[in-house]
Every structure is written in C-alpha cells, then in structure tokens.
Design an enzyme around this catalytic site. Structure first.
Site, mmCIF file in Angstrom:
data_model
loop_
_atom_site.group_PDB
_atom_site.id
_atom_site.type_symbol
_atom_site.label_atom_id
_atom_site.label_comp_id
_atom_site.label_asym_id
_atom_site.label_seq_id
_atom_site.Cartn_x
_atom_site.Cartn_y
_atom_site.Cartn_z
ATOM 1 N N TYR A 111 0.868 -1.176 0.000
ATOM 2 C CA TYR A 111 0.000 0.000 0.000
ATOM 3 C C TYR A 111 0.908 1.231 0.000
ATOM 4 O O TYR A 111 2.006 1.198 -0.517
ATOM 5 C CB TYR A 111 -0.958 -0.079 1.197
ATOM 6 C CG TYR A 111 -2.159 0.822 1.095
ATOM 7 C CD1 TYR A 111 -2.945 0.835 -0.058
ATOM 8 C CD2 TYR A 111 -2.496 1.667 2.131
ATOM 9 C CE1 TYR A 111 -4.047 1.663 -0.167
ATOM 10 C CE2 TYR A 111 -3.598 2.502 2.041
ATOM 11 C CZ TYR A 111 -4.363 2.507 0.882
ATOM 12 O OH TYR A 111 -5.448 3.335 0.783
ATOM 13 N N LYS A 166 -21.112 -20.129 -9.896
ATOM 14 C CA LYS A 166 -20.235 -20.111 -11.071
ATOM 15 C C LYS A 166 -18.815 -19.706 -10.648
ATOM 16 O O LYS A 166 -17.824 -20.285 -11.113
ATOM 17 C CB LYS A 166 -20.781 -19.109 -12.074
ATOM 18 C CG LYS A 166 -20.171 -19.220 -13.434
ATOM 19 C CD LYS A 166 -21.213 -19.674 -14.402
ATOM 20 C CE LYS A 166 -20.644 -19.949 -15.758
ATOM 21 N NZ LYS A 166 -21.661 -20.364 -16.709
#
Length: 470
Positions: A111, A166
């Site tokens: 970060y 899915k």
C-alpha cells in the site's frame, strides 16, 4: 414427469416409550422419501434427538411427510432445514490475500507509499496491469437476472446465488478468481457501457443468464469494443458441450456429421449457438423448429436471429411442426420445454436415433420413456448418464484464454474446446451411457486449456509469447 430431488434435514425429539423409529421410517417411505443419513444428537433413557437427512422428489411429498410426522404421538419436530439453503448461508465465496502483512515495511510495499510506483508504471503502460494486478487471473461473471436458469426474469439479487456458484466452479476447477456482478439494469446499451467501464479490472468477461435476443447484441458489441475475451456461457458453453457429445455419439453409430439430419428444437440463445457450432463443425442439414414450426428461408421474422437462422439452415425447405420435421432425423437436440417430444416422434427418426433432451429441470422426454426407442440419450440433468453441463467448458476455455492473454474467444477456440472434451474419453471407454465426461473428470480442464491455447496462437489472437504463459 421427472422431478427435481430436494434434501431436507429434520431434527426430531422422539419419545422412545410411545413410538418406534420404524413408524417414522415408514411415513418417510410412504411419501417416497429416501432416508440418506441418521445422526444422533442426544440420547437419553426416555427420549432421543436425531437429525434425519431425507431426499424427497417433490415439494408436495415433502409437505405430506412433515404433516404426517407432526401427527405422530411421541414425536416433536424441533427444526426443519433445507440442505440447499444451508450451503448458501453467508454466501459461497470470499476474497483472500495472496500474502500476509505483518509489519510496517510490508505494508509500505503493498500500500502507500511504495504502491504509487506500481500505479505510475501501469499508468504509463496499461498492459503491465496483466502482470502486476489480479487482472491476469480474474473473470467477471455478469448477469442482469433476465433469464436465470429455468426461472425466467428475476431481481438481480436473486441471480446472485447462481453467479456465486459459477465463481466457485471457476476457482475450484481452473484456479481462476471470478467475481459475481448482478446488474440492476435492463437496457442493453446501458449494460454494454457498464461492462466496458468495469473491464479494466478483469482479464475476461463471462456473461450469464441474459435473455434473448438482447444477449446477442450485448456479446457482439462487447467482443468488438473490448480487447479481452467475452463469452456468453448460456450460448457457447452449452453449444460446445453439445458438440462434444455429438462427436462421440456419431462415432458410436458410425455416421458422418455432414450427412446427418439434425433437428434443433427451441431457437433461443442456446439453440442458435448450438446450430452455429454444428455448422462450423461441418453439419449441413439442420432444421430448427420452435412453437410456430420449422424456421425457413424467405420469412422476415420479428427476431432478426431467426431470419439469419432461416437463411443458413433447412436446406430442403421443410415446413411444419416438430412431429413433421423430425421424420428421418438422425439427431434431435432439444433446448425448449418439458414433454414436447413423444415416443411416436422418436419412432419416425432414422436408425440408431440420438436424442439430446436438454430442457431443465424436466427434459423434452423423460429418459425412462425414451430409452427403449433411442440408441443414445443425453439430458441436462446430473441424475442420468450423459449430462450436458456447461461446467465442462467454461473453466478450461477461460484458463486457456487467460494464460495466452487472448483478445477474444473465437470459433476455432470453441471447436478446439469441444474436441478436447470429446477426446477426454478414451475410445475404448466410449459407450452409449458415456459419451460426455463427468464434470469432475480431472483431464477435462487441462485438455481444453491446451487445445484453446494452441487454437489462439494458430489464429493470431494470443498476445503472450509461448514462453511467457502463466
């Protein structure tokens, strides 16, 4: 009519002095229930608490069984659970980091401030996102909820369980990170623009459960305007697996696809895509039939895809309903509705008839009715042999497309995938009940991946060099 099986779990407190377990089991059996498991939760001198896992074929049978158990003296139903609902509690997927952050220095790399260097590099060369972000292994699974399973139009939230499922399959079968995105939008143009706006984050787009004919426009535009693979699984996934099954079926009956008469019943998204795949594979005599009968050349249909269909199929200009056009057909492929194919229709077909009755949950003809009259039978159901299931296709085809950084999924890649699925069954194992491999066959995804990558390179749509695949 074939019924979908449901599983429930009953927690019963049973007074052993008043009733025997055999009486409870008899009620379950009379309701055509199948007692799968018995778990003892607590056992006492006078009472016992047990969880009964029961498979029932129909909701009416379930309700009758529960009511009969409630009426028994000495039995109290403490809780009723539906096993399907239980596995969906809290959702079925999560996001996990690929590395841990345990100190300030590690935080500064993933970060701020060090991440700014990576951002700047990608801004200068956006292609770096493929290697420096999750994009290289990320697929968006996108639906508007307009054609969910066999349920029709649902609220976008109601489509989420399917899209989550899915995403699970993408990860488990092909190690692809997939993200379910259900859009509260019905306008095709707006859907196209939303997906285009989302596309920088993904290496591929899997469209799912979008109604016809909008699905054709949405996919065609996205394929034209994006440089990543776009794949409408309801069309192409079904078509690829159907072709794989047909390729193996005609091996068994010793017929040539070019000489087979094929009747496709149900000319929606799946029926049109199946037809297109069969034509690409060499079929020459396909007759499409829907509620109004055979689709023919020279008719200007309201649905422009039907007009295309009439221009490109039915070479002998056959007319009439299904019972008429099915005469002398070698292959029937149904993607329509339950119970529209009759034994009398099958008897009109050519020798060694091949029937793919793919409507879900109930096929065009029940296998137990059709089996005495067909050589090879396939359905869309997991409780019968030869299940046509999109799960066989989309993990491997996206794995291959992502690995070679394909800009599209073209017809050659789809044909390669179909042949790879078919070839996953060795010829010495091929038989009437085994023309399509099972969804957990570990050879399927690697076979498809390899075939798709080769087809992508051969047709010039792969962007990675061969030595730089993932």
């Amino acid at each position: 009519m074939t019924q979908s099986n449901m599983h429930i779990i009953l927690r019963l407190e049973i007074n052993k002095q008043n009733i025997s377990f055999g009486e409870i089991a008899t009620i379950i059996s009379n309701a055509k229930g199948d007692l799968i498991a018995i778990d003892v939760i607590k056992e006492g001198a006078e009472t016992t608490i047990r969880d009964l896992t029961i498979k029932v074929g129909h909701k009416d049978g379930q309700e009758t069984m529960i009511q009969s158990i409630k009426e028994l003296d000495g039995v109290e139903i403490q809780h009723i659970s539906d096993r399907t609902f239980l596995v969906h509690l809290g959702g079925k997927i999560e996001v996990r980091p690929t590395l841990s952050i345990d100190n300030r220095e590690e935080l500064s790399h993933v970060y701020t401030p060090e991440v700014a260097r990576v951002c700047t590099a990608i801004d200068e060369d956006p292609s770096l996102a493929h290697n420096l972000t999750i994009k290289r292994n990320a697929v968006a699974v996108i639906s508007d909820g307009s054609a969910v399973l066999g349920l029709g139009k649902l609220k976008p939230e109601a489509a989420m369980p399917v899209m989550e499922g899915k995403a699970m399959l993408f990860k488990q079968l092909a190690d692809i990170n997939a993200y379910p995105l259900c859009l509260d939008e019905e306008n095709a143009e707006n859907i196209i623009q939303i997906i285009k706006s989302l596309s920088p984050s993904f290496g591929g787009i899997n469209l799912e459960d979008i109604s016809s004919p909008r699905c054709f426009e949405i996919e065609a535009r996205l394929k034209e305007e994006l440089d990543i693979p776009v794949f409408h699984d309801d069309q192409h996934g079904t078509a690829i697996v159907v072709l794989a099954g047909i390729l193996n079926a005609i091996k068994l009956v010793r017929k040539d696809l070019r000489h087979c008469k094929i009747v496709v019943c149900g000319i929606g998204a799946a029926g049109i895509s199946i037809t297109q795949m069969l034509l690409k594979a060499g079929a020459e005599n396909i007759v499409g039939v829907d509620k109004k009968g055979a689709i023919t050349k020279g008719v200007q249909y309201e649905n422009p895809m039907w007009t295309w269909y009439g221009e490109n199929t039915n070479p002998n200009h056959e007319r009439g309903p299904l019972p008429t056009v099915i005469e002398d057909a070698d292959i029937f492929i149904g993607v329509a509705a339950a119970n529209i194919l009759q034994v009398e229709d099958i008897k009109k077909m050519a020798d060694d008839p091949i029937v793919f009755a793919l409507a879900n949950p109930d096929p065009e003809i029940a296998p137990e009715i059709a089996n005495p009259y067909v050589r090879i039978m396939a359905t869309g159901r997991s409780d019968f042999p030869n299940q046509v299931n999109n799960v066989l296709c989309f993990p491997g085809i996206f794995r291959g497309a992502l690995d070679c950084k394909a800009s599209t999924i073209n017809d050659e890649m789809k044909l390669a995938a179909a042949k790879a699925i078919a070839d996953s069954i060795p010829e010495d194992e091929l038989n009437e009940d085994y023309i399509i491999p099972g969804v957990f066959n570990k050879n399927v995804v690697p076979n498809i991946k390899e075939a798709v990558v080769e087809a992508a390179y051969a047709t010039g749509v792969a962007q990675n060099k061969k030595d730089s695949q993932i």
